[in-house]
Design a protein around this motif. Sequence first.
Motif, mmCIF file in Angstrom:
data_model
loop_
_atom_site.group_PDB
_atom_site.id
_atom_site.type_symbol
_atom_site.label_atom_id
_atom_site.label_comp_id
_atom_site.label_asym_id
_atom_site.label_seq_id
_atom_site.Cartn_x
_atom_site.Cartn_y
_atom_site.Cartn_z
ATOM 1 N N CYS A 248 0.827 -1.210 0.000
ATOM 2 C CA CYS A 248 0.000 0.000 0.000
ATOM 3 C C CYS A 248 0.862 1.261 0.000
ATOM 4 O O CYS A 248 0.531 2.248 -0.675
ATOM 5 C CB CYS A 248 -0.937 -0.006 1.208
ATOM 6 N N ASN B 139 0.809 3.981 -2.871
ATOM 7 C CA ASN B 139 0.599 5.403 -2.598
ATOM 8 C C ASN B 139 1.601 6.263 -3.350
ATOM 9 O O ASN B 139 1.252 7.312 -3.901
ATOM 10 C CB ASN B 139 0.709 5.671 -1.093
ATOM 11 N N GLU C 173 -2.516 10.779 -0.871
ATOM 12 C CA GLU C 173 -1.633 9.619 -0.964
ATOM 13 C C GLU C 173 -0.464 9.692 0.004
ATOM 14 O O GLU C 173 0.203 8.683 0.234
ATOM 15 C CB GLU C 173 -1.116 9.470 -2.397
ATOM 16 N N SER D 256 -11.429 6.749 2.701
ATOM 17 C CA SER D 256 -11.876 5.452 2.203
ATOM 18 C C SER D 256 -11.356 5.229 0.788
ATOM 19 O O SER D 256 -11.143 6.177 0.026
ATOM 20 C CB SER D 256 -13.401 5.376 2.213
ATOM 21 N N TRP D 257 -11.176 3.982 0.452
ATOM 22 C CA TRP D 257 -10.671 3.656 -0.881
ATOM 23 C C TRP D 257 -11.687 3.978 -1.973
ATOM 24 O O TRP D 257 -11.307 4.311 -3.092
ATOM 25 C CB TRP D 257 -10.281 2.177 -0.925
ATOM 26 N N ARG E 295 -11.306 7.685 -2.801
ATOM 27 C CA ARG E 295 -10.063 7.919 -3.545
ATOM 28 C C ARG E 295 -10.193 7.438 -4.986
ATOM 29 O O ARG E 295 -9.759 8.120 -5.924
ATOM 30 C CB ARG E 295 -8.906 7.195 -2.864
ATOM 31 N N GLY E 296 -10.790 6.263 -5.158
ATOM 32 C CA GLY E 296 -10.921 5.727 -6.512
ATOM 33 C C GLY E 296 -11.789 6.606 -7.396
ATOM 34 O O GLY E 296 -11.445 6.869 -8.561
ATOM 35 N N TYR F 169 -8.145 1.058 -6.650
ATOM 36 C CA TYR F 169 -8.807 1.459 -5.401
ATOM 37 C C TYR F 169 -10.259 0.974 -5.374
ATOM 38 O O TYR F 169 -10.744 0.523 -4.325
ATOM 39 C CB TYR F 169 -8.761 2.969 -5.245
ATOM 40 N N THR G 268 -11.868 -1.750 -2.762
ATOM 41 C CA THR G 268 -13.083 -1.526 -1.972
ATOM 42 C C THR G 268 -14.024 -2.719 -2.068
ATOM 43 O O THR G 268 -14.580 -3.175 -1.063
ATOM 44 C CB THR G 268 -13.795 -0.257 -2.460
ATOM 45 N N GLY H 229 -9.261 -2.552 1.390
ATOM 46 C CA GLY H 229 -9.128 -1.262 2.061
ATOM 47 C C GLY H 229 -9.467 -1.347 3.546
ATOM 48 O O GLY H 229 -8.798 -0.726 4.380
#
Length: 213
Positions: free
Chosen positions: A37, A41, A93, A108-109, A112-113, A157, A161, A166
């Motif tokens: 991870c 990032n 990140e 949360s992923w 971000r996605g 991402y 999820t 995540g």
Amino acid sequence: MNDRAELLPFGGPGVGSSSAPLGGPPHRGHDCLLSFCRAFNFVTGLCAVLCALAFGMAMWVRGEAPTKDPYFYSGQAVRLFGIGIAGMVLLVETEWRRWLELVPLLESWLGRGVLQIFEATLTFREAYPSGSTDFHKSLALYRSAASLSLLVCGSVYILGTVTCIGVIKTAKQRQEATLARAEAELERMERRKKELERQLGLGLPGRGGLPRD
């Protein structure tokens, strides 16, 4: 004798000198998921920087604004907005806790996605060149590579999820933080123990402790 016994830890003679030490902090194993991870990032942050550069070059190649052309100014404003989103992705990140507290949705992923896919789409749509020279063709290729790379990161991402990676990563991060605090507390207690032993004359070589009454 009683006064000396009260000074010794646990109130017993010889306990301070012969008791087992607290020992150093436990060795934490290497967590492959957290290492992956952190590397991801870094890659995602690099892709965000590439998108920001693509927006910057797209703004620069357009030169001066035509007279009374609102579309030019609106397009430049959108590209500037894209640079700002790229900076936001980069800050997220870094896992900077204070920044994540300001934007809890991006912790949360899924958040971000979605943000990264939006930025990738915006890069491909708005960071296009305005000419047909070799430089503009190179910019078009660079724009496509930057947007595609961030699109892949955002898709990872989203996949993380769906597969709950995540959630597992967040739990491991909290466990790591708890262990770090426990290690810091253990080191503080060890330093305090050594300081007490030094004050009692039990931690120095060649000394037999405090003189007996």
